[in-house]
Design a protein around this motif. Structure first.
Motif, mmCIF file in Angstrom:
data_model
loop_
_atom_site.group_PDB
_atom_site.id
_atom_site.type_symbol
_atom_site.label_atom_id
_atom_site.label_comp_id
_atom_site.label_asym_id
_atom_site.label_seq_id
_atom_site.Cartn_x
_atom_site.Cartn_y
_atom_site.Cartn_z
ATOM 1 N N THR A 1 18.741 94.261 1.620
ATOM 2 C CA THR A 1 18.003 94.041 2.855
ATOM 3 C C THR A 1 18.909 93.485 3.938
ATOM 4 O O THR A 1 19.993 92.975 3.661
ATOM 5 C CB THR A 1 16.838 93.044 2.631
ATOM 6 O OG1 THR A 1 17.375 91.796 2.179
ATOM 7 C CG2 THR A 1 15.843 93.572 1.616
ATOM 8 N N GLY A 2 18.437 93.553 5.164
ATOM 9 C CA GLY A 2 19.144 92.970 6.295
ATOM 10 C C GLY A 2 20.069 93.965 6.968
ATOM 11 O O GLY A 2 20.521 94.927 6.359
ATOM 12 N N ALA A 3 20.343 93.705 8.235
ATOM 13 C CA ALA A 3 21.234 94.572 8.996
ATOM 14 C C ALA A 3 22.572 93.865 9.209
ATOM 15 O O ALA A 3 23.594 94.280 8.679
ATOM 16 C CB ALA A 3 20.589 94.944 10.328
ATOM 17 N N LYS A 4 22.558 92.799 10.009
ATOM 18 C CA LYS A 4 23.799 92.049 10.251
ATOM 19 C C LYS A 4 24.251 91.337 8.990
ATOM 20 O O LYS A 4 25.373 91.479 8.545
ATOM 21 C CB LYS A 4 23.598 91.028 11.367
ATOM 22 C CG LYS A 4 23.621 91.611 12.748
ATOM 23 C CD LYS A 4 23.575 90.504 13.776
ATOM 24 C CE LYS A 4 23.623 91.077 15.182
ATOM 25 N NZ LYS A 4 23.551 89.995 16.175
ATOM 26 N N GLN A 5 23.378 90.522 8.442
ATOM 27 C CA GLN A 5 23.675 89.788 7.210
ATOM 28 C C GLN A 5 22.866 90.420 6.081
ATOM 29 O O GLN A 5 21.668 90.183 5.971
ATOM 30 C CB GLN A 5 23.321 88.300 7.350
ATOM 31 C CG GLN A 5 23.576 87.473 6.112
ATOM 32 C CD GLN A 5 25.046 87.403 5.717
ATOM 33 O OE1 GLN A 5 25.901 87.159 6.555
ATOM 34 N NE2 GLN A 5 25.336 87.622 4.456
ATOM 35 N N GLN A 6 23.511 91.223 5.256
ATOM 36 C CA GLN A 6 22.820 91.898 4.168
ATOM 37 C C GLN A 6 22.665 90.963 2.967
ATOM 38 O O GLN A 6 23.501 90.096 2.730
ATOM 39 C CB GLN A 6 23.595 93.142 3.729
ATOM 40 C CG GLN A 6 23.660 94.217 4.819
ATOM 41 C CD GLN A 6 24.346 95.438 4.291
ATOM 42 O OE1 GLN A 6 23.677 96.334 3.777
ATOM 43 N NE2 GLN A 6 25.656 95.488 4.412
ATOM 44 N N MET B 1 28.436 101.870 7.137
ATOM 45 C CA MET B 1 27.527 102.492 6.163
ATOM 46 C C MET B 1 27.487 101.639 4.901
ATOM 47 O O MET B 1 28.477 101.117 4.442
ATOM 48 C CB MET B 1 28.008 103.906 5.854
ATOM 49 C CG MET B 1 27.163 104.582 4.836
ATOM 50 S SD MET B 1 27.366 106.357 4.950
ATOM 51 C CE MET B 1 26.204 106.850 3.747
ATOM 52 N N THR B 2 26.318 101.552 4.307
ATOM 53 C CA THR B 2 26.134 100.710 3.132
ATOM 54 C C THR B 2 25.808 101.561 1.902
ATOM 55 O O THR B 2 25.425 102.718 2.035
ATOM 56 C CB THR B 2 25.035 99.660 3.400
ATOM 57 O OG1 THR B 2 24.969 98.787 2.295
ATOM 58 C CG2 THR B 2 23.687 100.303 3.609
ATOM 59 N N ALA B 3 25.956 100.978 0.765
ATOM 60 C CA ALA B 3 25.677 101.672 -0.485
ATOM 61 C C ALA B 3 24.183 101.948 -0.631
ATOM 62 O O ALA B 3 23.356 101.185 -0.150
ATOM 63 C CB ALA B 3 26.152 100.830 -1.656
ATOM 64 N N SER B 4 23.863 103.018 -1.328
ATOM 65 C CA SER B 4 22.456 103.309 -1.587
ATOM 66 C C SER B 4 21.997 102.511 -2.805
ATOM 67 O O SER B 4 22.797 102.095 -3.645
ATOM 68 C CB SER B 4 22.270 104.809 -1.849
ATOM 69 O OG SER B 4 22.790 105.148 -3.125
ATOM 70 N N ILE B 5 20.712 102.317 -2.884
ATOM 71 C CA ILE B 5 20.132 101.592 -4.018
ATOM 72 C C ILE B 5 20.428 102.339 -5.314
ATOM 73 O O ILE B 5 20.750 101.722 -6.333
ATOM 74 C CB ILE B 5 18.613 101.384 -3.826
ATOM 75 C CG1 ILE B 5 18.353 100.443 -2.659
ATOM 76 C CG2 ILE B 5 17.960 100.847 -5.080
ATOM 77 C CD1 ILE B 5 18.956 99.061 -2.810
ATOM 78 N N ALA B 6 20.355 103.658 -5.281
ATOM 79 C CA ALA B 6 20.631 104.445 -6.489
ATOM 80 C C ALA B 6 22.074 104.233 -6.952
ATOM 81 O O ALA B 6 22.324 104.045 -8.152
ATOM 82 C CB ALA B 6 20.362 105.923 -6.238
ATOM 83 N N ALA B 7 23.024 104.243 -6.015
ATOM 84 C CA ALA B 7 24.433 104.040 -6.378
ATOM 85 C C ALA B 7 24.656 102.621 -6.905
ATOM 86 O O ALA B 7 25.392 102.416 -7.876
ATOM 87 C CB ALA B 7 25.328 104.306 -5.174
#
Length: 174
Positions: free
Chosen positions: A29-34, A1-7
């Motif tokens: 952006t990105g899935a494997k390489q964010q 899980m990744t951080a939200s833009i708001a956070a």
């Protein structure tokens, strides 16, 4: 899980502002390489390579300590560029007289995409002279999903003029 833009915005905005910059856009952006993209500028609209490096160092320290993004990611700090995104109401006022493309979150008169010359702002509406229309259109800022300047000869000339002006003032005030 990744951080939200708001956070991420809540975490990074105070650092960005403390360093003397305004946040234009923050994207993950990105899935494997964010990629965490931070687009910023000084209040006068400038952003040099040195500014990008300085802001990158400041943000990196906070990101390393807080570790809000799971997995590997690339940090990218940049200026908005010439054909910049228009993300704030004041951007539409500042770039009055220049051509822009605007996409709405909901259709107005059956249309979601518009192109025309920015004519300022009125309250919370963006004023735009649409190609082929006689009257200036008012678009509520709240339904604008995205906007950006269109690369034109006039925009390039203005960007060069501003860069020359900024360079002159930086030389006077080192």
């Amino acid at each position: 899980m990744t951080a939200s833009i708001a956070a991420l915005t809540d975490l990074l905005l105070p650092i960005i502002e403390t360093e003397g910059y305004e946040l234009i856009r923050l994207r993950l952006t990105g899935a494997k390489q964010q990629t965490l993209q931070i687009m910023a500028e000084r209040p006068d609209g400038t952003m040099t390579a040195e500014d990008c490096a300085r802001l990158s160092r400041a943000v990196s320290a906070v990101l390393e300590e807080a570790d809000p993004i799971s997995g590997e990611y690339v940090l990218e700090v940049s200026s908005p560029g010439i054909d910049r995104p228009l993300t704030r109401l004041k951007d539409y006022a500042r770039w009055e007289g220049f051509v822009a493309k605007i996409e709405l979150s909901q259709p107005v008169e059956g249309q979601k995409r518009y192109r025309g010359t920015l004519a300022g702002v009125e309250n919370d509406d963006v004023c735009i002279d649409l190609d082929g229309e006689e009257e200036t259109a008012l678009i509520p800022f709240s339904i604008i999903a995205g906007g950006k300047l269109v690369m034109t000869d006039e925009l390039i000339a203005e960007s060069l003029r501003r860069a020359k002006h900024d360079e002159k003032h930086r030389a006077e005030d080192p």
